[in-house]
Write an enzyme that holds these catalytic residues in place. Structure first.
Site, PDB file in Angstrom:
ATOM      1  N   ASN A   1      -1.669   1.850   5.823  1.00  0.00           N
ATOM      2  CA  ASN A   1      -0.804   0.820   5.242  1.00  0.00           C
ATOM      3  C   ASN A   1      -0.387  -0.086   6.393  1.00  0.00           C
ATOM      4  OD1 ASN A   1       1.213  -0.668   3.997  1.00  0.00           O
ATOM      5  ND2 ASN A   1       2.733   0.956   4.134  1.00  0.00           N
ATOM      6  N   GLY A   2      -0.813  -1.345   6.365  1.00  0.00           N
ATOM      7  CA  GLY A   2      -0.458  -2.275   7.444  1.00  0.00           C
ATOM      8  C   GLY A   2      -1.620  -3.193   7.740  1.00  0.00           C
TER       9      GLY A   2
ATOM     10  N   LYS B   1       6.117  -4.146  -4.202  1.00  0.00           N
ATOM     11  CA  LYS B   1       7.570  -3.978  -4.151  1.00  0.00           C
ATOM     12  C   LYS B   1       8.138  -4.259  -2.769  1.00  0.00           C
ATOM     13  CE  LYS B   1      11.597  -2.570  -5.762  1.00  0.00           C
ATOM     14  NZ  LYS B   1      12.325  -3.606  -6.534  1.00  0.00           N
TER      15      LYS B   1
ATOM     16  N   ARG C   1       3.744  -0.228  -4.879  1.00  0.00           N
ATOM     17  CA  ARG C   1       3.505  -0.786  -3.542  1.00  0.00           C
ATOM     18  C   ARG C   1       2.168  -1.522  -3.449  1.00  0.00           C
ATOM     19  NH1 ARG C   1       6.869   1.561   0.237  1.00  0.00           N
ATOM     20  NH2 ARG C   1       5.468   0.851   1.867  1.00  0.00           N
TER      21      ARG C   1
ATOM     22  N   CYS D   1       0.837  -1.196   0.000  1.00  0.00           N
ATOM     23  CA  CYS D   1       0.000   0.000   0.000  1.00  0.00           C
ATOM     24  C   CYS D   1       0.878   1.254   0.000  1.00  0.00           C
ATOM     25  CB  CYS D   1      -0.957   0.081   1.200  1.00  0.00           C
ATOM     26  SG  CYS D   1      -2.071  -1.298   1.321  1.00  0.00           S
TER      27      CYS D   1
ATOM     28  N   HIS E   1      17.781 -35.863  -8.748  1.00  0.00           N
ATOM     29  CA  HIS E   1      17.144 -36.407  -7.540  1.00  0.00           C
ATOM     30  C   HIS E   1      15.666 -36.041  -7.455  1.00  0.00           C
ATOM     31  CE1 HIS E   1      20.987 -37.787  -6.035  1.00  0.00           C
ATOM     32  NE2 HIS E   1      21.498 -36.624  -6.366  1.00  0.00           N
TER      33      HIS E   1
ATOM     34  N   LYS F   1      12.681 -14.615 -10.867  1.00  0.00           N
ATOM     35  CA  LYS F   1      12.380 -13.527 -11.815  1.00  0.00           C
ATOM     36  C   LYS F   1      11.316 -13.975 -12.804  1.00  0.00           C
ATOM     37  CE  LYS F   1      13.630 -10.779 -10.391  1.00  0.00           C
ATOM     38  NZ  LYS F   1      14.417 -10.371  -9.262  1.00  0.00           N
TER      39      LYS F   1
ATOM     40  N   GLU G   1       7.800 -14.440 -11.149  1.00  0.00           N
ATOM     41  CA  GLU G   1       7.187 -13.173 -10.699  1.00  0.00           C
ATOM     42  C   GLU G   1       6.518 -12.417 -11.834  1.00  0.00           C
ATOM     43  OE1 GLU G   1       9.143 -10.466  -7.726  1.00  0.00           O
ATOM     44  OE2 GLU G   1      10.843 -10.878  -8.996  1.00  0.00           O
TER      45      GLU G   1
ATOM     46  N   TRP H   1      -2.874  -2.654  -1.645  1.00  0.00           N
ATOM     47  CA  TRP H   1      -2.545  -4.073  -1.837  1.00  0.00           C
ATOM     48  C   TRP H   1      -3.416  -4.790  -0.812  1.00  0.00           C
ATOM     49  CZ3 TRP H   1      -0.466  -8.235   0.900  1.00  0.00           C
ATOM     50  CH2 TRP H   1       0.006  -9.297   0.119  1.00  0.00           C
TER      51      TRP H   1
ATOM     52  N   GLU I   1      17.479 -17.270  -8.455  1.00  0.00           N
ATOM     53  CA  GLU I   1      17.047 -15.914  -8.810  1.00  0.00           C
ATOM     54  C   GLU I   1      16.412 -15.883 -10.207  1.00  0.00           C
ATOM     55  OE1 GLU I   1      16.516 -13.313  -7.291  1.00  0.00           O
ATOM     56  OE2 GLU I   1      16.596 -11.692  -8.730  1.00  0.00           O
TER      57      GLU I   1
HETATM   58  O1  M6R Z   1      13.198  -4.813  -0.176  1.00  0.00           O
HETATM   59  P1  M6R Z   1      13.736  -6.183   0.074  1.00  0.00           P
HETATM   60  O2  M6R Z   1      15.057  -6.415  -0.604  1.00  0.00           O
HETATM   61  O3  M6R Z   1      13.802  -6.536   1.530  1.00  0.00           O
HETATM   62  O4  M6R Z   1      12.697  -7.171  -0.590  1.00  0.00           O
HETATM   63  C1  M6R Z   1      12.801  -8.552  -0.427  1.00  0.00           C
HETATM   64  C2  M6R Z   1      11.885  -9.289  -1.375  1.00  0.00           C
HETATM   65  O5  M6R Z   1      10.547  -8.985  -1.119  1.00  0.00           O
HETATM   66  C3  M6R Z   1      12.194  -8.924  -2.836  1.00  0.00           C
HETATM   67  O6  M6R Z   1      13.530  -9.167  -3.150  1.00  0.00           O
HETATM   68  C4  M6R Z   1      11.303  -9.722  -3.809  1.00  0.00           C
HETATM   69  O7  M6R Z   1      11.634 -11.073  -3.772  1.00  0.00           O
HETATM   70  C5  M6R Z   1      11.447  -9.111  -5.199  1.00  0.00           C
HETATM   71  N1  M6R Z   1      10.177  -8.836  -5.767  1.00  0.00           N
HETATM   72  C6  M6R Z   1      12.241  -9.933  -6.129  1.00  0.00           C
HETATM   73  O8  M6R Z   1      12.278  -9.454  -7.423  1.00  0.00           O
END
Ligand code: M6R
Length: 617
Positions: free
Chosen positions: A100-101, A612, A27, A2, A513, A494, A497, A74, A490
């Site tokens: 937000n929370g 984010k 956000r 949010c 395995h 990516k 996501e 969100w 990673e």
């Molecule tokens: O702001 P942060 O680095 O603490 O965020 C951690 C994860 O939420 C963040 O890396 C998330 O996995 C990303 N969307 C990856 O692209």
């Protein structure tokens, strides 16, 4: 999660708030809303979907007031509906609020308020806050301690609220005043010329002012166009410390790029230059960091490092683990911050903690930091956002200095975390067994990283063509060994996501395995195969996939030669030092995920269900 914005000043509030919400949309983007105090009433416009939808809606409401609040949501409690969108107005019509929370004890508060005759028009946890403030506001006489009735009613409410919040509130009978408070969700105040702003992030403020105040947990601020009075939940006064934001609005604009993710991928050479600037010792054999707040002597007593983070940042920690163990021969443990905070792990006496977080606001990482500090450990933070909660609560740390990262999928923040991790491994290694010449070799390699990344980026057209070929698959494996195993994780993260393709990352040899059962002509595998001591082993793993008709995309260093016909597609990256290899190898998988997502028509910068920074549990 949010994004929130509040404005009080001389300008029309709604357009400024909407501009701020657009910058905070990363956000959360389930719904958006704005409330403006005008003509003795709250004019409220809310709409599910993007801020662009809200913009159309506000036109109908003739929002002309100079005092307002806005929110991009969100969803946590309650579905994605107009009614659940913020701002919320108390049932007596006196208080408007954005949040937000998560209010964990909302059911209990709601029961109390229903008993007092308040009613609810949404399914959110937030609505209890605005009704409870309204309840206290109605009862509150002029406050005995000199605080305004407005601030005191918020304070009383928050004493009963369990959970997390960043809130901004307007009272119907107080034009020109906002109250804002936080616990666990970021809030930044902007002190402009005859106007005051509050937002979840500086990007919503910098177009108006560069003078900011980072509100801390447990603080309440009372804002007018020209004043900002901060107190605490327990009525203590707080000295207002004004900071200057060093980046400008252009840093968070798209420019000629189609998406922020694309912009940030191609910014990486410069971002890496910024992350290492001034951070090598004059003798050229080690790194140096200004803000660690720990002496070399203290570092030497450490016999175990513990790294906690989430998502992409955890992958950067895992590469750092590999390099610290290689260069400094000190054991390192990495843990999901979300697990560490609850699992009560037995810890070594001479452990040193690191947390890594781009945003510095991730609630699980923050909780892990607090847990380690509670147990008496020093905690250092590797973090991008200056003044973030994690940066402020850590005992010291290293800023990434890569400027704002807007794309939800982390790219430049990730590679700068890898770079800083490598520099840290070098720094610690040079305090132990790494020689001067080994140190200089690593320093020279690290200094060459931006150019190597430029060379890897030059493969973009080739990778785009590969993406076209594989864009329709439903599953993909990413396989790497040693420091490239986290890059495989990673790559898979990516891809899932932003393109919603199911993807898994594994150590290449682990594939047989279990995951090998997934292999078919429809499930391609991305292999990292640099020309190193494990090259032939990785080639054997590729043969096992090929024997089962699995398509192979091989990312190899330019000096490696694969058996003819083994890989369906080959992406070449420059040959580089092991400290730099994970950074350079990240580029093709970032580009591959990006182009696949674009080819599939996905909303790259705003992937479904994500936000984010994850500031709720
Ligand atoms: O702001 P942060 O680095 O603490 O965020 C951690 C994860 O939420 C963040 O890396 C998330 O996995 C990303 N969307 C990856 O692209």
């Amino acid at each position: 999660m949010c994004g929130i914005v509040g404005y009080v000043g001389k300008q029309k509030a709604a357009p400024l708030i909407i501009e701020g919400l657009k910058r905070l949309e990363y956000r959360g983007y389930d719904s958006a809303g704005v409330a403006v105090l005008q003509d003795g009433r709250f004019a409220v416009a809310k709409k599910t979907g993007r801020v662009a939808n809200l913009e159309g809606e506000t036109a109908k409401h003739r929002l002309h007031g100079t005092h307002g609040i806005g929110h991009t949501r969100w969803a946590t409690h309650g579905g994605v509906t107009d009614a659940n969108a913020h701002p919320h107005v108390s049932s007596d019509g006196k208080i408007a609020l954005i949040h937000n929370g998560v209010i964990e004890n909302y059911a209990h508060i709601k029961k109390f308020l229903l008993g007092k005759g308040y009613t609810f028009s949404s399914e959110t946890d937030t609505e209890v806050l605005c009704n409870l403030i309204a309840y206290h506001y109605a009862k509150e006489p002029a406050a005995a301690n000199g605080d305004s009735r407005f601030v005191e009613s918020v304070r009383k409410t928050l004493r009963h609220a369990e959970g997390t919040y960043g809130i901004v509130i307007m009272a119907l009978d107080l034009p020109g005043e906002l109250v804002t408070a936080r616990k666990g969700s970021p809030l930044i105040l902007g002190l402009g010329d005859g106007e005051t702003l509050v937002a979840s992030d500086v990007s919503a403020i910098v177009s108006r002012t560069q003078n900011v105040v980072y509100l801390k947990d447990g603080e309440i601020a009372h804002l007018t166009p020209t004043t900002c009075a901060i107190t605490t939940l327990s009525s203590g006064t707080v000295q207002t410390v004004v900071d200057k934001v060093t980046w400008s609005i252009a840093d968070s604009e798209l420019g000629a790029h189609a998406h922020f993710m694309e912009k940030e991928i191609f910014e990486q050479p410069t971002a890496l230059e910024n992350a290492m600037r001034g951070r090598f010792a004059e003798d050229g054999s080690t790194a140096r960091f200004g803000g660690l707040n720990i002496t070399p002597g203290e570092f030497r007593t450490v016999d175990r490092f513990m790294f906690c983070a989430c998502g992409t940042a955890l992958h950067a920690c895992m590469v750092t683990e590999h390099l610290i163990e290689r260069f400094a021969r000190i054991p390192v443990e990495c843990d999901y911050a979300s697990e560490f905070r609850y699992r009560n792990a037995p810890l070594f006496r001479n452990s040193l903690f690191f947390v890594m977080s781009q945003s510095g606001e991730t609630i699980d990482t923050l909780a892990a930091l607090r847990e380690a500090k509670r147990k008496g450990y020093k905690v250092l933070a590797i973090n991008n956002v200056v003044g973030s909660t994690i940066a402020r609560e850590a005992d010291g740390g290293i800023y990434q200095h890569v400027g704002p990262e807007v794309g939800v999928a982390s790219t430049k923040a990730f590679t700068s975390q890898l770079l800083i991790g490598a520099m840290l491994a070098l720094y610690i290694g040079r305090m132990r067994d790494l020689s001067f010449s080994e140190g200089t070799e690593i320093v020279n390699a690290l200094k060459g990283t931006p150019d190597l990344v430029r060379q890897a980026l030059a493969q973009a057209p080739h990778i785009k063509a590969i993406a076209k070929r594989f864009a329709k698959v439903t599953d993909m494996l990413f396989l790497g060994r040693m420091s490239l195993f986290p890059i495989a994780l990673e790559g898979a993260l990516k891809l899932k996501e932003i393109s919603y393709i199911h993807a898994e990352g594994y150590p290449a040899a682990e594939m047989k395995h279990g995951p090998i059962a997934l292999i078919s002509e429809e499930c391609p595998s991305v292999f990292f195969a640099p020309n190193n001591e494990l090259f032939n082993k990785v080639v054997s793993s590729m043969q096992e996939i090929k024997a089962r008709k699995g398509p192979i995309i091989a990312i190899i260093t330019e000096d490696a030669e694969l058996p003819a016909g083994l890989a369906d597609e080959v992406i070449r990256i420059p040959r580089c030092h092991e400290a730099v290899l994970p950074i350079v190898a990240s580029i093709p998988v970032q580009l591959l995920s990006y182009y696949i997502a674009v080819e599939r028509g996905c909303d790259v910068d705003k992937p479904r269900n994500l936000a984010k920074s994850v500031t709720v549990e």
